[in-house]
Design an enzyme around this catalytic site. Structure first.
Site, mmCIF file in Angstrom:
data_model
loop_
_atom_site.group_PDB
_atom_site.id
_atom_site.type_symbol
_atom_site.label_atom_id
_atom_site.label_comp_id
_atom_site.label_asym_id
_atom_site.label_seq_id
_atom_site.Cartn_x
_atom_site.Cartn_y
_atom_site.Cartn_z
ATOM 1 N N TYR A 86 0.975 -1.318 -0.045
ATOM 2 C CA TYR A 86 -0.010 -0.029 -0.211
ATOM 3 C C TYR A 86 0.809 1.240 -0.123
ATOM 4 O O TYR A 86 1.748 1.340 0.935
ATOM 5 C CB TYR A 86 -0.944 0.060 1.398
ATOM 6 C CG TYR A 86 -1.729 1.144 1.530
ATOM 7 C CD1 TYR A 86 -2.916 1.484 0.459
ATOM 8 C CD2 TYR A 86 -1.505 2.214 2.471
ATOM 9 C CE1 TYR A 86 -3.677 2.666 0.826
ATOM 10 C CE2 TYR A 86 -2.217 3.419 2.460
ATOM 11 C CZ TYR A 86 -3.171 3.548 1.914
ATOM 12 O OH TYR A 86 -4.086 4.548 2.079
ATOM 13 N N LYS A 118 5.803 9.493 8.194
ATOM 14 C CA LYS A 118 5.626 9.190 9.526
ATOM 15 C C LYS A 118 6.623 9.764 10.656
ATOM 16 O O LYS A 118 6.507 10.887 11.119
ATOM 17 C CB LYS A 118 5.594 7.701 9.605
ATOM 18 C CG LYS A 118 4.143 7.071 8.827
ATOM 19 C CD LYS A 118 3.796 5.710 9.057
ATOM 20 C CE LYS A 118 2.836 5.204 8.207
ATOM 21 N NZ LYS A 118 1.311 5.617 8.692
ATOM 22 N N ASP A 155 9.401 2.809 -0.800
ATOM 23 C CA ASP A 155 8.546 3.370 -0.011
ATOM 24 C C ASP A 155 8.896 3.018 1.420
ATOM 25 O O ASP A 155 8.733 1.717 1.979
ATOM 26 C CB ASP A 155 7.178 2.739 -0.276
ATOM 27 C CG ASP A 155 6.051 3.378 0.632
ATOM 28 O OD1 ASP A 155 6.500 3.860 1.403
ATOM 29 O OD2 ASP A 155 4.862 3.198 0.361
HETATM 30 N N1 HOZ Z 1 -3.614 3.361 6.117
HETATM 31 C C1 HOZ Z 1 -3.208 3.692 7.223
HETATM 32 C C2 HOZ Z 1 -2.344 2.515 7.866
HETATM 33 N N2 HOZ Z 1 -1.562 1.753 6.920
HETATM 34 C C3 HOZ Z 1 -4.260 4.044 8.243
HETATM 35 C C4 HOZ Z 1 -4.059 5.283 8.750
HETATM 36 C C5 HOZ Z 1 -5.098 5.835 9.723
HETATM 37 O O1 HOZ Z 1 -6.082 5.390 9.711
HETATM 38 O O2 HOZ Z 1 -4.876 6.661 10.570
#
Ligand code: HOZ
Length: 425
Positions: free
Chosen positions: A142, A265, A237
């Site tokens: 992802y 992050k 990534d």
């Molecule tokens: N897609 C994010 C983690 N892989 C989730 C982020 C969130 O919901 O804060």
């Protein structure tokens, strides 16, 4: 009605699904989400005054735990000087120097505001640099929610059963070739079938959005070699793994040099941020030097830079990676031991402060094997932990994160709770 229930009822009136990011809605694990009013160290405090040991760590950024005093002080000092200037500011330069110092492949870097922006921009840059259109991604990886990348995606897309999002034009999707992770033959076949057409290969070098999955020995080196041979830009990534698996991310730990790297992050210290960087000759294709356009009103925001710089400096002074790995192993061994005692097949991939728990006898090395995990059992485990005071990501397809605040009492308490939760299944 609890405070969280009341807040969720209000939120659902105005916010789709009541949340600003889908996994938070708990739809996959069932039940309703709790709301958090404060966080400190390894602990979340819910709107109903429950204290939970947190293994989500705001989905990765909180490597120093929540609300670390050094980060809070850095933000407060920056706040005194102003929240946004819309001009270059000194903190951007300091941040760039730190990133270039620690991430081995990065010669130049551009800040943006999220991991999605970073990956989207890196893809455009790879296309502009190579003057090719196609990209390769891997099922279950992802890379945020831009059109080219939301195909066979992990994280919330997989959690909610929509790995291919509605709204992505078929013509865009045709430019994205999706391959299984850890499969060299599939890579060979894709390059053979698309000679001179593949602009970039993007991957999470250690996957964190389909649960946590590590590459087979030699796989990343193979990827490096085949992309170099075909003049294709290799994009790591490292939004999750950067500054987490090591200061310089997976590329430092495994000695692989990608052409471009995406970050986010941890480098924002808990404030919104993203960055992409890499080879100077590729990065110099960006506007204003080159023809690839990318921009952002809040890019290099002084508050986010101050928080991120404080977080990176703490990593430099504390060098917590051996300690984080010991904590990760402690947690993994507790889960493995409890599952063995209960006769439950389980896989607990873990490296440093990242881990996940798949209830399956099958070693997990790609999307297909991740899906062999018993999701119903995971959901019961999730709730058994939550009821007892431990918060895991509310999805069988997300990684868990530890922080330096999960030491001593917190980790022992969490291990006890998780073992008890397993024995209750
Ligand atoms: N897609 C994010 C983690 N892989 C989730 C982020 C969130 O919901 O804060």
């Amino acid at each position: 009605m609890s405070s969280s229930e009341q807040l969720f009822a209000r939120a659902k009136q105005l916010i789709p699904g009541g949340v600003n990011s889908p996994v938070r809605a708990f739809r996959s694990v069932g039940g309703a989400p709790f709301f958090v009013k404060a966080a400190r160290g390894a602990t979340l405090v819910t709107a109903d005054d429950r204290e939970l040991i947190d293994f989500v760590c705001t989905w990765g950024p909180a490597i120093h735990g929540h609300n670390h005093p050094a980060i809070r002080e850095a933000i407060a000092a920056a706040l005194d000087r102003g929240t946004s200037f819309g001009t270059p500011n000194p903190l951007e330069v300091e941040m760039a120097e730190l990133i270039v110092k620690f991430v081995p492949s990065i010669q130049k870097v551009r800040m943006c505001n999220s991991g999605t922006e970073a990956t989207m921009s890196a893809i455009r840059l790879a296309r502009g640099f190579t003057r090719r259109d196609k990209i390769i991604k891997f099922s279950g990886c992802y890379h945020g929610h831009s059109d080219s990348l939301l195909i066979k995606a992990g994280s919330g897309a997989l959690t909610h059963g929509h790995p291919d999002s509605a709204g992505v034009p078929a013509s865009f999707a045709r430019e994205t070739i999706v391959l299984p992770f850890n499969d060299r033959a599939a890579l060979d076949a894709a390059f053979a079938a698309n000679p001179g057409e593949i602009a970039g290969v993007i991957l999470e070098p250690y996957c964190g959005n389909v649960g946590f999955i590590m590459p087979d020995a030699g796989y990343l080196a193979y990827l490096r070699a085949i992309t170099a041979k075909h003049g294709t830009v290799l994009i790591f990534d490292e939004v999750m793994t950067g500054f987490r698996i090591a200061k310089g991310g997976v590329q430092e730990r495994d000695h692989i040099t990608p052409d471009l790297t995406c970050l986010g992050k941890i480098i924002g210290g808990g404030l919104p941020v993203g960055a992409f960087g890499g080879r100077a000759d590729i990065m110099d294709q960006l506007a204003p030097l080159g023809p690839v356009y990318q921009a952002g009103t809040l890019s290099g925001n002084p508050l986010a830079m101050a928080a991120g710089i404080a977080a990176l400096k703490l990593l430099e002074t504390e060098d917590p990676y051996a300690r984080l790995d010991a904590l990760g192993r402690r947690l993994r061994d507790a889960v493995l031991g409890a599952c063995q005692a209960k006769g439950l097949p389980v896989q607990v991939p873990q490296c440093g402060s990242m881990f996940s728990i798949f209830f399956t006898p099958t070693p997990v090395r790609d999307y297909a094997t991740a899906l062999t995990g018993n999701k119903e059992l995971f959901n019961r485990f999730f709730h058994a932990c939550l009821d007892r005071g431990v918060y895991l990501a509310p999805s069988a397809y997300e990684a868990g994160f530890l922080s330096t605040a999960h030491d001593g009492v917190a980790i022992e308490r969490a291990c006890g709770i998780m073992m008890d939760a397993i024995s209750s299944l």
